[in-house]
Design a protein around this motif. Structure first.
Motif, mmCIF file in Angstrom:
data_model
loop_
_atom_site.group_PDB
_atom_site.id
_atom_site.type_symbol
_atom_site.label_atom_id
_atom_site.label_comp_id
_atom_site.label_asym_id
_atom_site.label_seq_id
_atom_site.Cartn_x
_atom_site.Cartn_y
_atom_site.Cartn_z
ATOM 1 N N THR A 259 -2.539 -3.502 12.466
ATOM 2 C CA THR A 259 -3.096 -2.288 12.398
ATOM 3 C C THR A 259 -2.321 -1.450 11.280
ATOM 4 O O THR A 259 -2.910 -0.811 10.587
ATOM 5 C CB THR A 259 -3.102 -1.539 13.717
ATOM 6 N N GLU A 260 -1.057 -1.586 11.264
ATOM 7 C CA GLU A 260 -0.008 -0.962 10.140
ATOM 8 C C GLU A 260 -0.332 -1.361 9.019
ATOM 9 O O GLU A 260 -0.511 -0.213 8.151
ATOM 10 C CB GLU A 260 1.429 -0.968 10.703
ATOM 11 N N ARG A 261 -0.425 -2.642 8.820
ATOM 12 C CA ARG A 261 -0.712 -3.095 7.292
ATOM 13 C C ARG A 261 -2.221 -2.752 6.877
ATOM 14 O O ARG A 261 -2.206 -2.362 5.847
ATOM 15 C CB ARG A 261 -0.974 -4.807 7.542
ATOM 16 N N ALA A 262 -3.203 -2.609 7.915
ATOM 17 C CA ALA A 262 -4.486 -2.079 7.250
ATOM 18 C C ALA A 262 -4.496 -0.967 6.930
ATOM 19 O O ALA A 262 -5.263 -0.289 6.064
ATOM 20 C CB ALA A 262 -5.501 -2.429 8.481
ATOM 21 N N GLY B 138 0.830 -1.183 -0.032
ATOM 22 C CA GLY B 138 0.082 0.020 0.068
ATOM 23 C C GLY B 138 0.785 1.262 0.116
ATOM 24 O O GLY B 138 2.033 1.280 -0.730
ATOM 25 N N THR B 139 0.224 2.410 0.794
ATOM 26 C CA THR B 139 1.045 3.665 0.566
ATOM 27 C C THR B 139 1.101 3.936 1.888
ATOM 28 O O THR B 139 0.594 3.477 3.085
ATOM 29 C CB THR B 139 -0.045 4.747 -0.124
ATOM 30 N N THR B 140 2.118 4.968 2.383
ATOM 31 C CA THR B 140 2.576 5.299 3.782
ATOM 32 C C THR B 140 1.459 5.870 4.122
ATOM 33 O O THR B 140 0.931 7.080 3.633
ATOM 34 C CB THR B 140 3.907 6.219 3.671
ATOM 35 N N PRO B 141 0.997 5.627 5.363
ATOM 36 C CA PRO B 141 -0.199 6.489 6.256
ATOM 37 C C PRO B 141 0.394 7.844 6.485
ATOM 38 O O PRO B 141 1.645 8.059 6.821
ATOM 39 C CB PRO B 141 -0.451 5.513 6.967
ATOM 40 N N ASP B 142 -0.283 8.661 7.053
ATOM 41 C CA ASP B 142 -0.184 9.781 7.728
ATOM 42 C C ASP B 142 0.683 9.462 8.981
ATOM 43 O O ASP B 142 0.047 8.564 9.704
ATOM 44 C CB ASP B 142 -1.448 10.624 8.012
ATOM 45 N N TYR B 143 1.708 10.019 9.373
ATOM 46 C CA TYR B 143 2.496 9.690 10.273
ATOM 47 C C TYR B 143 2.064 9.654 11.625
ATOM 48 O O TYR B 143 2.292 8.781 12.696
ATOM 49 C CB TYR B 143 3.925 10.365 10.344
ATOM 50 N N ARG B 144 0.890 10.508 11.844
ATOM 51 C CA ARG B 144 0.320 10.533 13.058
ATOM 52 C C ARG B 144 -0.285 9.463 13.439
ATOM 53 O O ARG B 144 -0.375 9.019 14.617
ATOM 54 C CB ARG B 144 -0.748 11.789 13.046
ATOM 55 N N PHE B 145 -0.835 8.755 12.565
ATOM 56 C CA PHE B 145 -1.647 7.550 12.894
ATOM 57 C C PHE B 145 -0.597 6.464 12.839
ATOM 58 O O PHE B 145 -1.024 5.588 13.857
ATOM 59 C CB PHE B 145 -2.355 7.132 11.363
ATOM 60 N N SER B 146 0.579 6.316 12.214
ATOM 61 C CA SER B 146 1.357 5.205 12.565
ATOM 62 C C SER B 146 2.172 5.574 14.020
ATOM 63 O O SER B 146 2.239 4.456 14.734
ATOM 64 C CB SER B 146 2.703 5.218 11.667
ATOM 65 N N ARG C 242 -1.907 0.926 5.781
ATOM 66 C CA ARG C 242 -1.304 1.044 4.411
ATOM 67 C C ARG C 242 -2.226 0.699 3.360
ATOM 68 O O ARG C 242 -1.835 1.205 2.196
ATOM 69 C CB ARG C 242 0.014 0.181 4.546
ATOM 70 N N ARG C 243 -2.951 -0.097 3.601
ATOM 71 C CA ARG C 243 -3.745 -0.889 2.519
ATOM 72 C C ARG C 243 -5.079 -0.110 2.368
ATOM 73 O O ARG C 243 -5.766 -0.350 1.504
ATOM 74 C CB ARG C 243 -3.944 -2.231 2.870
ATOM 75 N N GLY C 244 -5.395 0.704 3.310
ATOM 76 C CA GLY C 244 -6.615 1.608 3.120
ATOM 77 C C GLY C 244 -7.689 0.752 3.689
ATOM 78 O O GLY C 244 -8.975 0.887 3.201
ATOM 79 N N GLU C 245 -7.728 -0.496 4.527
ATOM 80 C CA GLU C 245 -8.688 -1.273 4.945
ATOM 81 C C GLU C 245 -9.127 -0.892 6.297
ATOM 82 O O GLU C 245 -8.528 0.014 6.944
ATOM 83 C CB GLU C 245 -7.978 -2.625 4.985
ATOM 84 N N ASP C 246 -10.175 -1.349 6.750
ATOM 85 C CA ASP C 246 -10.768 -1.136 8.089
ATOM 86 C C ASP C 246 -9.680 -1.837 9.006
ATOM 87 O O ASP C 246 -8.891 -2.711 8.735
ATOM 88 C CB ASP C 246 -12.038 -2.030 8.254
ATOM 89 N N LEU C 247 -9.756 -0.968 10.177
ATOM 90 C CA LEU C 247 -8.679 -1.625 11.175
ATOM 91 C C LEU C 247 -9.299 -2.849 11.804
ATOM 92 O O LEU C 247 -10.496 -3.089 11.844
ATOM 93 C CB LEU C 247 -8.494 -0.387 12.355
ATOM 94 N N PRO C 248 -8.400 -3.827 12.198
ATOM 95 C CA PRO C 248 -8.845 -5.149 12.504
ATOM 96 C C PRO C 248 -9.165 -4.965 14.153
ATOM 97 O O PRO C 248 -9.032 -4.503 14.767
ATOM 98 C CB PRO C 248 -7.359 -5.619 12.798
ATOM 99 N N LEU C 249 -10.264 -5.871 14.264
ATOM 100 C CA LEU C 249 -11.021 -6.169 15.575
ATOM 101 C C LEU C 249 -10.360 -7.269 16.168
ATOM 102 O O LEU C 249 -9.535 -8.101 15.519
ATOM 103 C CB LEU C 249 -12.389 -6.398 15.003
ATOM 104 N N SER C 250 -10.533 -7.181 17.529
ATOM 105 C CA SER C 250 -9.935 -8.202 18.502
ATOM 106 C C SER C 250 -10.969 -8.496 19.708
ATOM 107 O O SER C 250 -11.392 -7.579 20.007
ATOM 108 C CB SER C 250 -8.503 -7.790 18.668
ATOM 109 N N ARG C 251 -10.745 -9.711 19.918
ATOM 110 C CA ARG C 251 -11.588 -10.046 21.149
ATOM 111 C C ARG C 251 -10.583 -10.101 22.216
ATOM 112 O O ARG C 251 -10.965 -10.502 23.401
ATOM 113 C CB ARG C 251 -12.191 -11.596 20.881
#
Length: 132
Positions: free
Chosen positions: A91-94, A22-30, A96-105
């Motif tokens: 989360t970082e991968r999502a 994907g592309t580099t996300p905004d650094y604030r999110f990383s 970069r790919r522009g996907e929804d953030l992963p959910l977790s139990r």
């Protein structure tokens, strides 16, 4: 399933491979993702410290009960640390790919396990040490 684990394991040891996705996300999110990772690591350290404290300082409890509570807390700390790396990566991968953030139990399991351990310690203290 095994391929997913291998891919994740490779990224754990070589996170620079994420740049190929994907592309580099905004650094604030990383950076926010990294702060979340550090919060999980602090939680893991607290669980490890709690497990050691139960084992060392609740000497009035029956040894089996004390050991069981300590092991649950120590295992929870270990799982939390491993989960922190995995969640950071997913989360970082999502992002970069522009996907929804992963959910977790895992947060629910961690909260329930910690609450159970706390209730067992409270019961041990209130009931006079679970059979001194």
């Amino acid at each position: 399933m095994i391929d997913r684990f291998r891919t994740a394991a490779r990224l754990w040891w070589a996170p620079e491979r994420l740049r190929a996705e994907g592309t580099t996300p905004d650094y604030r999110f990383s950076l926010a993702n990294e702060r979340t990772f550090l919060a999980w690591i602090r939680t893991a350290l607290a669980l490890v410290g709690g497990g050691l404290a139960v084992d060392q300082f609740l000497t009035g409890m029956r040894p089996g009960a004390r050991t069981a509570i300590a092991v649950v807390l120590l295992a929870g700390g270990a799982l939390c640390a491993v989960r922190a790396v995995n969640h950071w990566l997913r989360t970082e991968r999502a992002m970069r790919r522009g996907e929804d953030l992963p959910l977790s139990r895992f947060p629910v399991l961690l909260a329930l396990g910690t609450a159970l351990a706390a209730l067992l310690v409270v019961a041990g203290v209130v009931l006079g040490g679970l059979g001194r």
